[in-house]
Scaffold this motif. Sequence first.
Motif, short mmCIF file in Angstrom:
data_model
loop_
_atom_site.label_atom_id
_atom_site.label_comp_id
_atom_site.label_asym_id
_atom_site.label_seq_id
_atom_site.Cartn_x
_atom_site.Cartn_y
_atom_site.Cartn_z
N GLU A 1 -4.18 10.75 2.50
CA GLU A 1 -5.01 10.13 1.46
C GLU A 1 -5.36 8.68 1.76
O GLU A 1 -6.02 8.01 0.95
N ILE A 2 -4.93 8.17 2.91
CA ILE A 2 -5.24 6.79 3.27
C ILE A 2 -6.66 6.74 3.83
O ILE A 2 -6.95 7.29 4.90
N THR A 3 -7.55 6.10 3.10
CA THR A 3 -8.93 5.99 3.55
C THR A 3 -9.06 4.88 4.60
O THR A 3 -8.18 4.02 4.74
N GLU B 1 -8.92 1.54 2.87
CA GLU B 1 -7.56 1.13 2.52
C GLU B 1 -6.78 0.69 3.76
O GLU B 1 -6.03 -0.29 3.72
N GLY C 1 0.84 -1.18 0.00
CA GLY C 1 0.00 0.00 0.00
C GLY C 1 0.88 1.23 0.00
O GLY C 1 1.83 1.31 0.79
N ALA C 2 0.60 2.17 -0.89
CA ALA C 2 1.40 3.39 -0.98
C ALA C 2 0.50 4.58 -1.21
O ALA C 2 -0.22 4.64 -2.21
N ALA C 3 0.53 5.51 -0.25
CA ALA C 3 -0.25 6.75 -0.37
C ALA C 3 0.19 7.69 0.74
O ALA C 3 0.57 7.23 1.83
N PRO C 4 0.17 9.00 0.49
CA PRO C 4 0.42 9.94 1.60
C PRO C 4 -0.59 9.70 2.71
O PRO C 4 -1.74 9.32 2.45
N ASN D 1 5.14 7.51 2.50
CA ASN D 1 3.88 7.17 1.84
C ASN D 1 3.46 5.72 2.12
O ASN D 1 2.83 5.07 1.28
#
Length: 245
Positions: free
Chosen positions: A103-105, A108, A97-100, A151
């Motif tokens: 932005e992690i819901t 997710e 999993g990669a996201a700032p 991230n």
Amino acid sequence: MDQGLSGKRVLLTGGSKGIGRVTALAFADAGATVVAGHRADDEDAQSLSRELKERGAGHRVVRADVTTRAGAETLASAATDALGGLDVLVNNVGVDGAAPFGEITEVEWHRVFEHNVTSAYLVTHAVLDLLGSGASVVNVGSSVAVRGRLNGVHYSASKTALTGFTRALAKDLGSRGIRVNLVAPGLTETEPGAGLPVPVADRIRAMTALGRLCGPEDVAGAVLFLSGDTSRYISGTTLNVDGGI
């Protein structure tokens, strides 16, 4: 030195691709009998079944979603039918999993934890009565549990949780003679450059003492070591397989 894997009964999750696939075949090559779990009924699973059959009778490839209790119990039932008991459990299921962070819901966050932590709990819990004295549980985590990753707050946190799961479970099961350890790979090259842009892969490669990325066979070697007789007094430990980052 012989690791005493011949005749061992092995259950492995996430067996159709990457690290899991190479590990399942390595166990079979060492003389163990393998039940390998997978989620998707695709060519990867079918080819794994064929390759295991080429290595001998008794192996089985089983479709089960081990992020659910029903799926974990399906896999446990298959292991009971095929093997009668377990000498080795390898919890290998995991997702990236990669996201700032912003932005992690929530969806997710739960997806990553369900695959990387909850699956290990559900499968281990489901097969607990199949594990006898001398059995080995090996969890496959990640070296980012120690370093963290940009991230990747949810991914890093899930792998850190798996480390705590491993250390505590080793204490819970030690009185039964069951060992629990964790293998923590670095970035693993299941495809050229680990599927990363060339500059990124080159930068990570340069960070390692050995000057190369981790390969699935490197992880499989560590898993087999922790599953065998030569590691019989090792429990509750994390074995980093990161090339010396």
